[in-house]
Design a protein around this motif. Structure first.
Motif: not given
Length: 507
Positions: A165-186
């Motif tokens: 599921l990682t591929l789908y979760a990565v894309v979802a994190l980039l779309r859902t997280q605030p701009a300043q947090e996206r990279e750290r979530a990935v």
């Protein structure tokens, strides 16, 4: 509940419950191999066909072959969502789809139809939380990704730690997280996975200017259980490898990482991504690494890296300056001439049962060291070591090889067919290697040929038939073995070849 088990009740296990169980037992990740045994894992038939897990298929298709969007399924799923179909109906239909083929077009179609974000979100969250089939859960994550927000972070990280599921979760994190947090979530998810999941996650970190991410890429982030070549170019450029190596006192983890990246780039020519030829700082980085390796710790891993790079320097990039190539060749020759490398390799092959024997023999052979006695000693404690058999095959005469194989291989156990198994264990791999060689040496190895004719692998049986066919006068015993094998051979093409052999012998 332990990972890899199933509920005893009729209620199927959800992917979320599986992930929660793994997290409780093993922490945030990476999780052990049994995590790949997913709740909907189908029984694996022993039919000889190559089995590729769907996570591998998704990785290969996204990186090499591409895929065709399934517009028909997109319309059908959108219709079910628009009608407010029951969860079970939607889930079952998505379970039969391929998420990779609908994940881009489905959100656009839902927006075109005017479905509310809340309706789409609720459907996606329900699929992600209660889904029991992987394709349905993947699509649920996609829907959460286009309609969710920062509150979905923990769910996406937890499910994303399942490599499927990682591929789908990565894309979802980039779309859902605030701009300043996206990279750290990935970044957090990338550290939780080690296979195709890491490749998918790290690729979304390309171009990062976060010092912590760049440092991790150079030391650990490029490593994965598929091929380091996939991520080495990104690590070298995004991590600014050469600048990092200019540190007057780099830490040992950086030196090891640099060796891993540069050797992966050296192997990468013609591979899945770009290699040293495309790395702009390759020449100075290679020179600096040689200096650091010469002055630092002596390990088999570093020796392997140095030897791999030296091999590449025999045919370097055409655009490198000849003077630079000559200087690099001299430098690596000087480094590898240090006696401690030879001592290290010989120490590694001195213990035939040691865990590092395989890497040590690979290094020793590239150093040109005479280690045949050590290889034979290895086979006496590990006769299923196909890599060592392959090297012994190159280093000894066929008569001695055959005698050793007849002594060490469990021939009765290898007569375990017929079958249609394409890949066997180490013993079967060794038998196939040696019987293949017998075709060039007719008259040798009849007991090996007999076992091979009764092996479960069609490739092994085919090699045995070729070996017998090379004899000027096949022995009666061998002909009888082929006759018996022909009577039960499941492979039609091989059965025809056996019949032709028998016709020739009996004609």
């Amino acid at each position: 509940m332990t990972p890899g088990t199933r509920k005893l009740s009729a209620e199927p296990l959800t992917f979320l419950a599986h992930a929660i169980s793994l997290s409780a037992l093993h922490g945030p990740g990476p999780w052990p191999p049994e995590a790949m045994d997913l709740p909907d894992e189908p029984p694996r038939a022993d039919d000889g066909k190559l089995h590729l897990p769907s996570v591998v298929m998704d990785g290969v298709r996204t990186h090499h072959f591409g895929f065709t969007p399934d517009s028909g399924t997109v319309q059908e799923i959108a219709g079910l969502l628009e009608e407010g179909a029951p969860h079970a109906m939607l889930h079952d239909r998505l379970a039969r789809a391929r998420a990779l083929e609908i994940c881009d077009d489905l959100p656009r179609e839902l927006a075109r139809r005017g479905l509310s974000r809340q309706q789409v979100y609720e459907a996606g969250r329900r699929l992600a939380e209660h889904g029991t089939r992987r394709e349905a859960v993947k699509t649920g994550i996609v829907l959460v990704g286009v309609t969710g927000d920062e509150r979905d972070r923990e769910l996406l990280l937890l499910l994303g730690t399942l490599e499927e599921l990682t591929l789908y979760a990565v894309v979802a994190l980039l779309r859902t997280q605030p701009a300043q947090e996206r990279e750290r979530a990935v970044f957090e998810l990338a550290r939780r996975v080690t296979g195709w999941g890491r490749i998918h996650a790290v690729e979304r970190l390309e171009g990062s200017d976060d010092p912590a991410i760049r440092a991790w890429l150079l030391r650990e982030g490029f490593r994965n259980h598929v091929m380091d070549e996939y991520l080495a170019p990104l690590a070298a450029t995004t991590g600014d490898l050469y600048s990092a190596l200019l540190d007057p006192e780099p830490d040992e983890a950086l030196v090891d990482g640099a060796g891993g990246i540069l050797s992966a780039l050296a192997r990468g020519e013609g591979g899945p991504t770009t290699g040293l030829d495309a790395y702009e700082d390759a020449v100075p980085a290679l020179a600096r690494y040689a200096d650091l390796a010469a002055a630092g710790q002596f390990t088999l891993e570093r020796l392997d890296h140095l030897l791999t790079i030296r091999g590449h320097l025999r045919e370097p990039a055409a655009h490198w300056l000849p003077a630079d190539v000559a200087a690099l060749r001299r430098r690596y020759a000087d480094v590898l001439a240090q006696p401690r490398w030879t001592e290290l390799a010989l120490a590694g092959v001195a213990d035939p049962g040691g865990d590092g024997f395989g890497q040590a023999q690979h290094c020793a052979l590239r150093l040109g060291l005479p280690i045949l006695p050590q290889l034979v000693a290895r086979l006496r404690v590990a006769p299923d070591d196909g890599f060592t058999w392959q090297n012994v095959l190159r280093l000894t005469d066929t008569g001695a090889l055959v005698a050793l194989a007849e002594e060490l291989l469990p021939l009765d156990d290898l007569a375990n067919g017929p079958g249609v198994v394409l890949g066997g264990d180490g013993h079967e791999h060794a038998l196939e290697l040696i019987v293949t060689e017998l075709e060039r040496h007719p008259g040798l190895g009849l007991p090996l040929i007999g076992a091979a004719l009764r092996n479960r692998g069609p490739r092994v049986r085919r090699c045995a038939l070729r070996a017998l066919r090379a004899w000027p006068e096949p022995p009666a015993e061998g002909v009888a073995w082929v006759r018996a094998a022909h009577a039960v051979e499941p492979d039609e093409e091989l059965r025809d070849a056996m019949n032709a052999f028998l016709t020739t012998c009996e004609g």
